[in-house]
Structures are given as C-alpha cells and as structure tokens.
Write a protein that holds these residues in place. Structure first.
Motif, mmCIF file in Angstrom:
data_model
loop_
_atom_site.group_PDB
_atom_site.id
_atom_site.type_symbol
_atom_site.label_atom_id
_atom_site.label_comp_id
_atom_site.label_asym_id
_atom_site.label_seq_id
_atom_site.Cartn_x
_atom_site.Cartn_y
_atom_site.Cartn_z
ATOM 1 N N SER A 497 0.855 -1.181 0.000
ATOM 2 C CA SER A 497 0.000 0.000 0.000
ATOM 3 C C SER A 497 0.896 1.237 0.000
ATOM 4 N N LYS A 498 0.601 2.171 -0.918
ATOM 5 C CA LYS A 498 1.495 3.292 -1.128
ATOM 6 C C LYS A 498 0.732 4.609 -1.259
ATOM 7 N N LEU A 499 1.458 5.679 -1.014
ATOM 8 C CA LEU A 499 0.985 7.038 -1.257
ATOM 9 C C LEU A 499 2.035 7.734 -2.094
ATOM 10 N N LEU A 500 1.615 8.365 -3.168
ATOM 11 C CA LEU A 500 2.519 9.112 -4.035
ATOM 12 C C LEU A 500 2.057 10.556 -4.086
ATOM 13 N N SER A 501 2.933 11.490 -3.677
ATOM 14 C CA SER A 501 2.624 12.921 -3.686
ATOM 15 C C SER A 501 3.483 13.617 -4.723
ATOM 16 N N LYS A 502 2.865 14.558 -5.455
ATOM 17 C CA LYS A 502 3.593 15.250 -6.513
ATOM 18 C C LYS A 502 3.189 16.721 -6.554
ATOM 19 N N LEU A 503 4.185 17.600 -6.598
ATOM 20 C CA LEU A 503 3.987 19.041 -6.763
ATOM 21 C C LEU A 503 4.585 19.440 -8.106
ATOM 22 N N SER A 504 3.788 20.106 -8.938
ATOM 23 C CA SER A 504 4.251 20.542 -10.254
ATOM 24 C C SER A 504 4.126 22.051 -10.370
ATOM 25 N N LEU A 505 5.172 22.687 -10.865
ATOM 26 C CA LEU A 505 5.189 24.124 -11.122
ATOM 27 C C LEU A 505 5.453 24.327 -12.606
ATOM 28 N N ASN A 506 4.736 25.279 -13.241
ATOM 29 C CA ASN A 506 4.920 25.449 -14.679
ATOM 30 C C ASN A 506 4.832 26.906 -15.101
ATOM 31 N N TYR A 507 5.491 27.170 -16.207
ATOM 32 C CA TYR A 507 5.399 28.468 -16.884
ATOM 33 C C TYR A 507 5.416 28.194 -18.379
ATOM 34 N N LEU A 508 4.454 28.779 -19.113
ATOM 35 C CA LEU A 508 4.355 28.580 -20.553
ATOM 36 C C LEU A 508 4.160 29.926 -21.225
ATOM 37 N N ASN A 509 4.867 30.137 -22.340
ATOM 38 C CA ASN A 509 4.820 31.411 -23.046
ATOM 39 C C ASN A 509 4.639 31.155 -24.542
ATOM 40 N N VAL A 510 3.748 31.924 -25.162
ATOM 41 C CA VAL A 510 3.559 31.889 -26.614
ATOM 42 C C VAL A 510 3.750 33.299 -27.146
ATOM 43 N N SER A 511 4.744 33.485 -27.998
ATOM 44 C CA SER A 511 5.003 34.799 -28.597
ATOM 45 C C SER A 511 4.660 34.773 -30.083
ATOM 46 N N ASP A 512 4.617 35.951 -30.698
ATOM 47 C CA ASP A 512 4.220 36.102 -32.109
ATOM 48 C C ASP A 512 2.854 35.474 -32.355
ATOM 49 N N ARG A 513 1.969 35.601 -31.388
ATOM 50 C CA ARG A 513 0.655 34.965 -31.508
ATOM 51 C C ARG A 513 -0.169 35.648 -32.593
ATOM 52 N N ILE A 514 -0.842 34.842 -33.373
ATOM 53 C CA ILE A 514 -1.601 35.337 -34.522
ATOM 54 C C ILE A 514 -2.983 35.788 -34.073
ATOM 55 N N GLU A 515 -3.386 36.989 -34.513
ATOM 56 C CA GLU A 515 -4.687 37.524 -34.124
ATOM 57 C C GLU A 515 -5.252 38.351 -35.266
ATOM 58 N N LEU A 516 -6.576 38.366 -35.364
ATOM 59 C CA LEU A 516 -7.260 39.219 -36.350
ATOM 60 C C LEU A 516 -7.239 40.653 -35.841
ATOM 61 N N THR A 517 -6.648 41.561 -36.602
ATOM 62 C CA THR A 517 -6.324 42.896 -36.123
ATOM 63 C C THR A 517 -6.829 43.954 -37.094
ATOM 64 N N VAL A 518 -7.252 45.092 -36.569
ATOM 65 C CA VAL A 518 -7.626 46.234 -37.396
ATOM 66 C C VAL A 518 -6.348 46.807 -38.014
ATOM 67 N N VAL A 519 -6.266 46.802 -39.334
ATOM 68 C CA VAL A 519 -5.093 47.350 -40.026
ATOM 69 C C VAL A 519 -5.402 48.664 -40.716
ATOM 70 N N ASN A 520 -6.682 49.025 -40.776
ATOM 71 C CA ASN A 520 -7.068 50.308 -41.365
ATOM 72 C C ASN A 520 -8.416 50.726 -40.790
ATOM 73 N N GLN A 521 -8.516 51.971 -40.356
ATOM 74 C CA GLN A 521 -9.751 52.434 -39.721
ATOM 75 C C GLN A 521 -10.794 52.853 -40.739
ATOM 76 N N ILE A 522 -10.406 53.608 -41.769
ATOM 77 C CA ILE A 522 -11.356 54.107 -42.765
ATOM 78 C C ILE A 522 -10.790 53.814 -44.151
ATOM 79 N N PRO A 523 -11.400 52.914 -44.904
ATOM 80 C CA PRO A 523 -12.470 52.001 -44.485
ATOM 81 C C PRO A 523 -11.924 50.949 -43.509
ATOM 82 N N LEU A 524 -12.815 50.370 -42.704
ATOM 83 C CA LEU A 524 -12.404 49.422 -41.677
ATOM 84 C C LEU A 524 -11.954 48.118 -42.312
#
Length: 695
Positions: A497-524
């Motif tokens: 009979s056993k007990l297993l304990s685990k602590l996990s720490l994490n950091y994740l980063n995503v750069s240059d993320r793609i997004e739909l963006t306004v590139v011109n106001q008039i016309p939109l």
C-alpha cells in the motif's frame, strides 16, 4: 510500442502498481519512475470504470484539461493551459491522427474511439523536439493493445445511456454496440478486428425534432444527432532478436444531421393546404487510417522504431429541402466540404553505445499533407482552397546518467517546410533523486505553431466587411518550463500500500501569436498578423493512494493566464487566476465481485478582460467572469460467471450541469455578448454489458 502488453489481473484493478510503463517521449518503453519526462497515465481500468467510449468521456475529469462541447457542430474540443486544440497534438501509438482540420491538432474528441486502448498518456509542456510543430502545450498519446494471452478473444458489448432525462429505444438517448474478435495464431502472430456503432440520438431539450412542422423555432434539436461507425483491424508479428512489427487499419464514418429551426409553411391558397418545408443538411466525415510499424535491434547494436502511415479524412455535406409531412427530400446537392490526405513517417534510432552511463538518439519525421477546404466552409474569395504542406524534420537528443541519482537529457530539432522558413526546437530535461527518495524533474522545451488555413487564406470582402488572411504569417513560438517534485510513501510494512505525492510548477509562453487585427480604420479593414502573446503559470499538487482494495487520488491546481493583446486598442496584461480541484476513488469489494468508482472535478470561476460600452457610449475594459461549476460521475461494476460477464451501471454529470453564466465573452460584429456558456446536457445514466468469451 509493445510495452503495454502486460496483462493486469482482474483482482488487481484497484491495487495496481503506481509504477506504470510509459511510451511517450521515451527512447524505449520504461517505468514511469525512470522517465525523465513527467507522464500522466489514464489506465484501461479507469476507462472501463467510467464506461468511456471516446476521448471526451474520460478527459473531462482530468486536472488542467477542459472539454469544450459544441451543440451546433456536434464536436468536442479540448483546452490545455487555456490554449485550444491548435496548440497540442493527439497521437495514436506516437503517430499524429488526422481529422477534419489538421494532422494531430484540432481533433474532435468524440471521434476518438477507445475500444482497443491500453492506456492514455499525457505529457504537458512544449514537446517540439520529440513531436515537432504544434506541440506547444503538450501531447496526448493513445497507446493501443497489440496482443493477448488467449488463443481466442470474442467480446461483444452493448451500452445504453440517457441523454439528460431523455431515453428511447430508437429516437432518444445514446446506443452503442460493439464486437471484438481476436486470434492468437501462434506464438509469433496475433490478429484482431473490432466494429463499433455509436448512435447519439441528439438532445431534444425544448425542441421537438425533425418532424415538427410549425414555424415556431422549435424544430430540430438542442444537440445535433450523430451516428458513428468504426471498424478496426490489427495484425502483429513478434520475431527473433526483439523484432516486432504491426499493421493497424481503421475506418471511421460519422453522420451529423442539422435541421433548420425555421419552417416554410408552403401554403397553397387554391387548395387551402400547407406542405411545410425545412432547409436541412447532413455532414458526413470519413477517416481512413493505416499504420505500419517496425521495431527491434540491428545486429544487437542499436534500437530502431520506424512508423509509416497514410491517412485521409474528408468531410462532405448534403444540403436539401425536406417535406416534413411526407418525409421527402428534394433539391439535393452534395459536395466535398473539407479534406486532408497525409503521408507520415517517423523513425527513432537509439542505444548505439553499450554502456549504461550515456546514450543518444537521433530521428527523422516527414509528413506531406494535401489539404482542401470548400469556399462554403470559410470565406475564401468564393473559391475552394487547395494547398500542400511538406514538413521534413530531423532531431536528436542524448541521455547522460551522471550517477544512479542524476540524469540529464538535452535535445534539439530542425524543422523545415515547403511553406514556412526553417524553425528550431530545443529541450533540456533533468532528473535528480535525493537520499530521502524525493525525485525532482525539470523540463524546458520549445515548439512552434504553424498558421492554419483560415489565418493564411481567408478573404471575406464585401460592402460591409473586409477580413483577410495573410500568407506572410510566420509560425508562433511556444516555450515552457516545468518542475515536478515527487515523493512516495509506504503505508504498510510489506510495501503493498502506497501514497505518491507530486507538486508541479509550470510556466508557458507563446510569442508572435496570430490575431485578427484592425489594419485600417477608414475604411475598416481586418487582417491576421503576428502581434499578440500569451503567458500562463501555475502550481498543481496531486496525491495518489493505493491502500488494500482502495485506490484514490486528489489534486488541486492554481493557474494564472496573461494575454498581451497588442491587436486591441484596449487591453490589460495582468494575470487572471483560476483554481481547479479533482478527486476520484475506486473500491474493489472482492467478496461481491464489484468495483465502486466515483470521479469529481471542481472548476473555479474564471476571468477574462472584455470590452464593453459604458453609459457614455465609451468603450471600456472590464473583468468578465464565468461562474464556477463541478462534474460528478459515479459507477459500479459487477462480475458474473467467473468474470465472463461484466455489468457496469453509472451516472454522468450527477450535478446536472448544462450551462453556466458568464460575462467573460465579447459579442460578435452584429450581436451582443452571450450570457451563458453551454457545457453539457444534464444528468445522464448508463449501463454497459460485456461478454468475455476468451479461451
């Protein structure tokens, strides 16, 4: 590949050892304690206790994973670290599986049948060195069974479920039938075949089905009906000198029916009669999967593991008008909606040196994807999109065993492609065991994410819209840091009979993320560009216990997300935090031949910055909030006739969750923000009856 052939005794379902054998990310199958990576395992016993038929059934109770269903499409997607299915891969025996929208990514979990599964392995964090592009948040690797200790296996089963409170033999509920036939031809050869039919009759809720002929918005279903048929075949050979080979085939077919809410009365004034008509459609998905694998040793010198795979998935649509009273279809049109064809090959070569202190691995990964999307499935300038993508990767890593306590594993991959510039992924993993048997693992990794069809080729321009893709997009860049601290305890003197304990720490980063963006106001004007970034950090603490006939686990997670939205005029990059908790327990009452299981998961409130109009009609930024909710499942399994018959009774979603309130979503271009998020169709009950005719 063949590590999971160990037969687990039925009586040891609860008292199974904590030291599982894992495949994912390893040079060769090995004990989870020896792995440099931290691998989560969902065992076959857990799948059976939950009566899980597809991947969505079993992942919903996993900490840090959220299942996102869509009643309007019939699909279920997954979020890992707050990132959607574009950022992680689903594999079968280390090979990414094709789907309607990609190879390994954006997989519909309800299309992943589990009838031949040994276990499911989950590795979190950027796994670009091991599994290439789009493995930013992690991988889920489904390990299949490949042999049997019996000469013959004949296993039919039926499973019946309510959908919420709805059930009927033909028109309501969920109805599953399956049969498996396996044959151990000799000590070297084994073959099997499996067929499964899964009929989900939809969730009616306040709707009145396809035969409803009044134009009151009640026609159709709240959750779309769908019928799935899956056929699988396997042939394996075990030879001398540790040589193994297998060929695996799968055919999958799915029909999803969509019925229009609006009904055209089609009134004829001359006869003063009506012949109501609905505008309906049927989506049909087909998947063909071939996988040929060779594994063994070359002249007792080094190990090789080579996979060749050809896969195709296509989605067709049939549109028609439907005379509701006479049940007739007319004005029928059929066309291909989406399609993917992929050739994939992966090879790993390791154990070149006959010494225990150092080893290295190198490998290759090649895939060629021929993709197609109908203009109806997206806004592609009224034209169908046909594109090919070839990827050609080489990778290598080394394992350095400084001593029996400390090991380290650096690695790198070069990713080349026919479309994008050359990319690179790196990783560094280390494990150290202290004198008190405390284990610490550190894993640093990276992985790019390639732009998808919509981001590259969208062209939706008319008098009111100007939304465009960008063929000059560059891949997003993901990286992660994970630290895992683990300690095992003996609860009894004999160590059973056993007990297993685990602590996990994490950091994740995503750069240059793609997004739909306004590139011109008039016309939109809008366009997809590389502009945003995403960060998440968290801590997770989990305990797993085996005590006599009881197996239980409990975990708690605390995670924060930060989004740098340079694509928006107003944004806030503060971290927004969320808590999760899960617990499950299974008790084996040996004298009764019964297993009692329960699974619980709490998802705390979540927040997101959204834009709203204030009283002065000014756009302001607020913290939107989605309410907390919990999942609770329970089951009991009983064995009969010396375990030849197994009956499982259970309930899913005992807390009757259907939707939760939210202010954390923004509205569309022509609509306000939704006030609720759909999560489920309520409390459901099931039974599963299995007959094991093995000899």
């Amino acid at each position: 590949m063949f590590a999971q052939q160990k037969e687990v005794k039925k009586d040891s379902v609860i008292a199974e050892q904590l030291e599982e054998v894992v495949v994912t990310g390893q040079y060769s199958p090995q004990s989870i304690n020896k792995s440099v990576f931290e691998v989560k395992v969902i065992s076959r016993a857990q799948i059976e206790q939950q009566a899980g038929n597809n991947l969505a059934d079993v992942l919903n109770q996993t900490l840090n994973i959220n299942i996102i269903p869509s009643a309007s499409t019939g699909k279920s997607a997954v979020q890992l670290f707050g990132l959607d299915g574009q950022y992680f891969k689903i594999l079968i025996d280390n090979v990414p599986v094709i789907n309607d929208e990609g190879l390994g990514n954006n997989t519909d979990l309800t299309q992943m049948n589990l009838d031949d599964i040994q276990q499911i392995e989950i590795v979190e964090g950027s796994m670009g060195v091991q599994y290439g592009a789009n493995a930013v948040s992690g991988v889920i690797n489904i390990i299949t069974k490949k042999n049997s200790k019996y000469q013959w296996e004949i296993m039919p089963y039926i499973q019946e479920e309510t959908v919420g409170g709805e059930y009927g033999l033909f028109d309501k509920g969920r109805h599953i039938q399956s049969i498996k036939v396996g044959r151990k031809i000799s000590n070297s050869w084994y073959a099997n075949a499996i067929y499964t039919r899964n009929d989900f009759a939809g969730f009616w809720n306040d709707k009145k089905g396809k035969s409803h002929d009044l134009n009151d918005g009640k026609r159709g279903y709240s959750w779309l009906p769908k019928l799935q048929n899956t056929a699988k075949a396997l042939l394996t050979y075990k030879g001398d000198n540790a040589f193994r080979t297998f060929y695996k085939f799968e055919y999958f077919n799915e029909n999803i029916d969509r019925y229009s809410e609006q009904v055209n009365p089609n009134y004829n004034p001359s006869t003063q009669t009506s012949a109501p008509i609905g505008d309906d459609l049927v989506f049909t998905s087909e998947r063909f999967y071939h996988h040929l694998n060779f594994l063994g040793k070359w002249r007792d010198d080094f190990n090789y593991d080579i996979s060749l795979s050809y896969q195709q998935q296509k989605r067709n649509v049939e549109t028609f008008k439907y005379r509701i009273k006479t049940k007739e279809k007319f004005d029928v049109e059929k066309f291909e909606y989406e399609s993917r064809k992929a050739f994939y090959s992966r090879g790993n070569f390791s154990h070149f040196l006959k010494q225990d202190s150092f080893d290295f691995q190198f490998g290759y990964e090649v895939n060629h994807i021929d993709g197609y999307a109908s203009s109806v499935s997206g806004s592609f300038d009224g034209e169908n999109i046909k594109r090919e993508l070839g990827s050609y990767d080489v990778f290598g890593s080394s394992e350095i065993y400084v001593n029996d306590k400390f090991s380290i594993r650096p690695g790198a991959r070069l990713l080349t492609s026919s479309v994008f510039n050359t990319q690179a992924a790196v990783s560094l993993s280390a494990k150290y065991i202290f004198r008190n048997e405390v284990e610490i693992r550190g894993v640093v990794g990276s992985s790019p994410r390639l732009p998808n069809y919509g981001e590259l080729y969208t062209y939706f321009v008319d008098a009111n819209h100007d939304v465009r893709g960008n063929e000059n997009l560059k891949p997003e860049q993901g990286s992660s840091i994970f630290v895992h601290i683990k300690k095992g305890f003996d609860l009894t003197k004999d160590g059973t009979s056993k007990l297993l304990s685990k602590l996990s720490l994490n950091y994740l980063n995503v750069s240059d993320r793609i997004e739909l963006t306004v590139v011109n106001q008039i016309p939109l004007q809008f366009q997809y560009i590389n502009i945003d970034s995403y960060r998440t950090l968290g801590a997770f603490f989990n305990n797993t216990m085996n005590y006599k006939n009881l197996k239980a686990s409990a975990g708690i997670g605390f995670a924060g997300e930060s989004k740098v939205l340079d694509s928006k005029v107003l944004h806030n990059d503060d971290y927004l935090y969320r808590i999760q908790f899960n617990a499950n327990a299974a008790y084996y009452a040996k004298s009764l031949g019964m297993i009692f299981s329960t699974y619980y998961k709490y998802n705390g409130p979540s927040q997101q910055f959204v834009q709203q109009q204030n009283e002065n009609n000014e756009t302001v930024l607020i913290r939107g909030r989605q309410s907390d909710y919990s999942w609770l499942d329970a089951s009991v399994r009983k064995d009969f006739l010396n375990k030849k018959i197994q009956l499982t009774l259970g309930a899913r979603n005992l807390l009757d969750i259907t939707e939760v309130n939210t202010t954390a979503l923004e509205g569309g271009a022509h609509s306000g923000s939704p006030s609720t998020v759909l999560l489920g169709y309520g409390r459901s009950y099931f039974f599963k009856l299995v007959y094991n005719l093995n000899f």
